[in-house]
Motif scaffolding. Structure first.
Motif, PDB file in Angstrom:
ATOM      1  N   LYS A 250       0.806  -1.229   0.000  1.00 10.91           N
ATOM      2  CA  LYS A 250       0.000   0.000   0.000  1.00 10.91           C
ATOM      3  C   LYS A 250       0.833   1.270   0.000  1.00 10.91           C
ATOM      4  N   LYS A 251       1.793   1.361   0.892  1.00 11.21           N
ATOM      5  CA  LYS A 251       2.575   2.588   1.038  1.00 11.21           C
ATOM      6  C   LYS A 251       3.508   2.846  -0.146  1.00 11.21           C
TER       7      LYS A 251
ATOM      8  N   THR B 100       6.904  10.888   5.884  1.00  3.59           N
ATOM      9  CA  THR B 100       6.885  11.344   4.499  1.00  3.59           C
ATOM     10  C   THR B 100       7.020  10.134   3.581  1.00  3.59           C
ATOM     11  N   PRO B 101       6.470  10.187   2.379  1.00  6.76           N
ATOM     12  CA  PRO B 101       6.589   9.045   1.469  1.00  6.76           C
ATOM     13  C   PRO B 101       7.988   8.909   0.853  1.00  6.76           C
TER      14      PRO B 101
END
Length: 124
Positions: free
Chosen positions: A48-49, A88-89
């Motif tokens: 998902k991430k 943060t991504p």
């Protein structure tokens, strides 16, 4: 002595990501001695991430007298020193112990392409 296989990855734009992975290998070498690592390779994010992101990955093998907890603590400190944040991504560098002393510590990572590819290269 224990053998650890460590998954390294970054989702910064290339060539920054490749540079971070190479710096991590050099840090491992300067901290733990000889390191076996495959050439960095690009993978699509999994889970998902990470879906929709591109990563530069590699797998590194080291030997150490440290416990798994001590090694993990040092890896997380290295991530932080390189600017890794979990809110943060952006993944500057990720360093995870996937196998330690022939035990699979992170079974999901062990099965995923971003680790399995490099692991197979080092084991062959």
């Amino acid at each position: 002595m224990y053998e650890a296989y460590i998954g390294l990855g970054s989702n910064l734009p290339s060539p920054e990501a490749e540079n971070e992975v190479r710096l991590a290998i050099e840090w491992l070498r300067s901290t733990y001695g000889p390191v076996r690592a495959c050439e960095p390779y690009r993978t699509a994010g999994e889970g998902k991430k990470s879906a929709g992101k591109t990563y530069t990955n590699t797998v590194a093998a080291i030997t150490t007298t440290l416990s798994i907890a001590e090694l993990d603590s040092q890896l997380k400190a290295y991530e932080t020193s390189r600017g890794r944040r979990h809110d943060t991504p952006e993944v500057t560098i990720d360093a995870d112990i996937v196998t330690f002393d022939n035990v699979i510590i992170r079974p999901v990572d062990f099965e995923r392409h971003y680790f399995a590819h490099g692991y197979r290269l080092l084991k062959s």
